[in-house]
Design a protein around this motif. Structure first.
Motif, PDB file in Angstrom:
ATOM      1  N   SER A 127      40.239  35.312  31.292  1.00  0.00           N
ATOM      2  CA  SER A 127      41.481  34.646  30.882  1.00  0.00           C
ATOM      3  C   SER A 127      42.688  35.228  31.608  1.00  0.00           C
ATOM      4  N   SER A 171      42.443  37.021  24.214  1.00  0.00           N
ATOM      5  CA  SER A 171      42.123  36.039  25.258  1.00  0.00           C
ATOM      6  C   SER A 171      42.735  34.683  24.934  1.00  0.00           C
ATOM      7  N   ILE A 189      45.543  32.664  27.146  1.00  0.00           N
ATOM      8  CA  ILE A 189      45.271  31.329  27.689  1.00  0.00           C
ATOM      9  C   ILE A 189      46.371  30.345  27.329  1.00  0.00           C
TER      10      ILE A 189
END
Length: 683
Positions: A49, A245, A249
């Motif tokens: 990510s 993560s 993102i």
């Protein structure tokens, strides 16, 4: 078995294995392996990510989030079964329970609760909110993005494949943020489940240790509490990695590079910021009681980094000056400057001072759209449009633009600042100024830009200001293409034909026709809205016709005959060409009334009969257009050019084709109207 087949079976097999974890006991050694896979897999997802350039490059993330959450819950069930049954759940959990938290129940509980609070209260809530807002804004922006793609496609900036790919990206982006909005709920539910499972393990282990294993209350509490805390930590740490993560993102707003490269580049863009921060760190070292060495080291590194950034900026500026040495400005009275001011540009766009914001940066500004329009016209008409000069003019009223060809104004319109043009039949409820669209004459309104979504919901088509200007400019160029085709352009086009078909060019120019005569023929074709892309076929027809005569109307008709199928094809629909014919008796009379003239044969009738013919043409066109299909007028080849000049007075957009041009098109002919002498019928 191929690697692709193995990869395709890995995920389904893994999901089946996770389901088996919920019901089938596993040995402690296998549990150790699966816990390690869970931790390392979560770390791989976190690093991935960080290195993706845009969220859609990791579009599988929401599904991975669900699978990873299910995997952790399966490990929780498997570890709980081992802890309560055997009082031992493998070396990993025992190591986390003793070494990581120092064998202290209190420390383990505190660390566990801190991880839960960080994940549940801070990261998961923030990422979920960002995903929710991103999904809402992405869905709201979809119509505008789709229209922008259509506008770029219509103006020639992109091709059909690029437009299809960009439309797919827009839909995938909306689906991704919607999936992330739901995926964040998995992480939040996992945090709640972790707390509940930990409490169950604590209470269940304490009871089982005393009743089934014969431990004292203290021994049972100490033993099972450390195992429970170890179990909670080995599952909460991967959950925390996945929460981070998901936050990374959904908060990515740049596609210039990975997260690390973008961060280092943007944090090092100001030398003053680094130097001030370094001085502040050194100043904090002076405060009594604070450790001096760490502050001094960090401050020195920041000051040194600021100096390096400053030196880099100076070097880049010097390189730019060296690459582009300054040019001494010309005097406004110098001959070169006066000649430039005297020069008449082939095509100009004049903008009122408040419209200069249209000439900005990026792919959506006026200049880039004009470049795309030039490319589109070259592919459609076969004419290389000269560069378009764009400049402001204080003589124009506010929000006004004007288009000039060879210094003569040929079109003008308005582009109100902060407004968009809405076209449709139900615009009464929308506020704005009612206008008529300059190209097609459609009724419209200039509405505030913020009402675009409301106008689209009401069924109106909303067009931005640049698209309105580009559409108007394209119409003007199409109507004046012959004026823009210079002798030099004809020479360049002829050289291009010579590269692929040298024999026909050598035969035609200059042996049969001069370059000027070829230019007049091409002008005649463009005046009749005939594309000149297929110059090889046009030159072949001219070479044959020039041996008989070099009159321009005859040469134009010869070129049209050679291009016959291409002339009729744009007006066909579902394999049918709908035509308006001329009454045979009237057609014979019109042919007999033809008289030679300088610009070609003219129909010589008394004004009353001309009015009757034009009235019949208008009636036939109105009836045909009511059915929504394109229509053309057909007549004898000898009458075609004179008939076209006549019907221009009644229907400028009506195409006139000869019988030979229509019959060679391969389309099925359907007669939808007949032109008669309305004056003679009334008499």
């Amino acid at each position: 078995m191929k690697n692709t087949n193995i990869a395709g079976l890995a995920v389904p097999a893994g999901v089946v294995g996770i389901v088996m974890l919920l019901v089938v006991p596993i040995p402690a050694q296998l549990l150790d392996l699966l816990i390690i896979v869970n931790i390392i897999g979560s770390l791989v997802i976190l690093l991935t990510s960080m290195y993706v350039k845009r969220p859609l490059d990791f579009s599988i993330f929401p599904s991975l989030l669900l699978v990873a959450t299910l995997f952790r819950l399966g490990l929780n069930v498997a570890s709980t079964r081992l802890v309560l049954r055997d009082g031992y759940a493998g070396e990993v959990i025992e190591a986390f329970g003793h070494f990581v938290v120092g064998g202290s129940l209190v420390i383990g509980l505190v660390i566990f609760m801190i991880l839960v609070v960080i994940q549940f209260v801070v990261i998961t809530n923030g990422a979920g909110r960002v995903a929710e807002v991103g999904a809402r804004f992405t869905l709201d922006a979809m119509p505008g993005k789709q229209m922008a793609i259509d506008a770029d496609l219509n103006s020639g900036l992109i091709d059909e494949d690029t437009a299809r790919r960009r439309r797919a990206d827009v839909g995938a982006e909306a689906d991704f943020y919607g999936a992330m909005d739901g995926g964040s709920k998995f992480v939040k539910g996992d945090a709640i489940a972790g707390i509940i499972i930990t409490l169950i393990n604590l209470i269940g282990g304490f009871v089982i240790g005393m009743l089934q294993m014969g431990m004292s209350a203290g021994e049972a509490l100490e033993h099972f509490s450390l195992l429970t805390i170890g179990d909670g930590l080995v599952t909460q740490i991967p959950a925390l990695l996945l929460s981070v993560s998901s936050g990374i993102i959904v908060t990515r707003a740049t596609a210039d590079g990975d997260l690390g490269s973008a961060a280092s580049k943007q944090l090092a863009q100001s030398s003053q910021a680094l130097q001030i921060a370094g001085v502040a760190a050194v100043a904090l070292a002076v405060i009594p009681g604070l450790p001096k060495l760490p502050f001094m080291i960090i401050g020195a590194l920041l000051i040194y980094g600021g100096q390096r950034v400053k030196a880099r900026d100076v070097a880049e500026a010097a390189a730019e000056l060296t690459a582009a040495p300054p040019v001494a400005p010309q005097s406004p009275d110098s001959p070169e400057s006066l000649i430039e001011q005297m020069r008449v540009h082939a095509l100009e766009i004049l903008l009122a001072p408040d419209l200069v914001d249209l000439v900005g940066g990026g792919d959506g500004d006026l200049l880039s759209r004009v470049r795309g329009l030039r490319r589109k016209i070259a592919l459609d008409l076969g004419v290389v449009v000269p560069p378009v000069r764009t400049r402001d003019s204080v003589d124009l009223p506010r929000s006004t633009y004007a288009v000039r060809i060879s210094g003569v104004e040929v079109g003008r319109g308005e582009l109100p600042v902060g407004r968009m043009l809405a076209l449709g039949d139900s615009l009464e409820a929308l506020p704005g100024t009612a206008v008529q669209e300059p190209v097609f004459g459609l009724a419209g309104k200039w509405i505030p830009a913020e009402l675009r979504h409301a106008a689209e919901m009401s069924g109106a088509t909303v067009i931005d200001r640049v698209s309105v200007l580009i559409t108007h400019l394209g119409s003007i160029i199409g109507a004046n293409a012959s004026r823009l085709l210079t002798r030099e352009d004809v020479r360049v086009l002829t050289e291009g034909v010579k590269q692929v078909n040298p024999s026909v060019v050598d035969e035609l120019v200059p042996g049969l026709l001069s370059l000027g005569e070829v230019q007049r023929v091409l002008h005649g074709l463009l005046d009749e809205q005939v594309p000149i892309r297929d110059l090889g076929r046009i030159y072949e027809a001219l070479a044959l016709r020039a041996k008989v005569g070099t009159d321009v109307p005859g040469l134009v008709n010869a070129a049209r005959t050679a291009l016959g199928p291409a002339l009729a094809a744009p007006y066909g629909h579902d394999g049918v060409l709908r035509v308006i014919v001329v009454d045979p008796m009237l057609e014979q009379q019109l042919v007999e009334s033809l008289r030679p003239a300088e610009g070609g044969a003219q129909i010589m009738l008394d004004p009353d009969r001309v009015d009757g013919v034009l009235s019949s043409v208008r009636t036939c066109v109105a009836v045909a257009e009511a059915n929504g299909f394109p229509v053309v007028l057909t007549c004898a080849p000898a009458l075609r050019s004179a008939m076209r000049r006549l019907v221009l007075l009644a229907s400028p957009d009506l195409q006139v084709l000869s019988y030979t041009e229509v019959t060679g098109s391969g389309l099925r002919i359907e007669t939808v109207g007949t032109v008669r002498d309305a004056h003679a019928i009334a008499a």
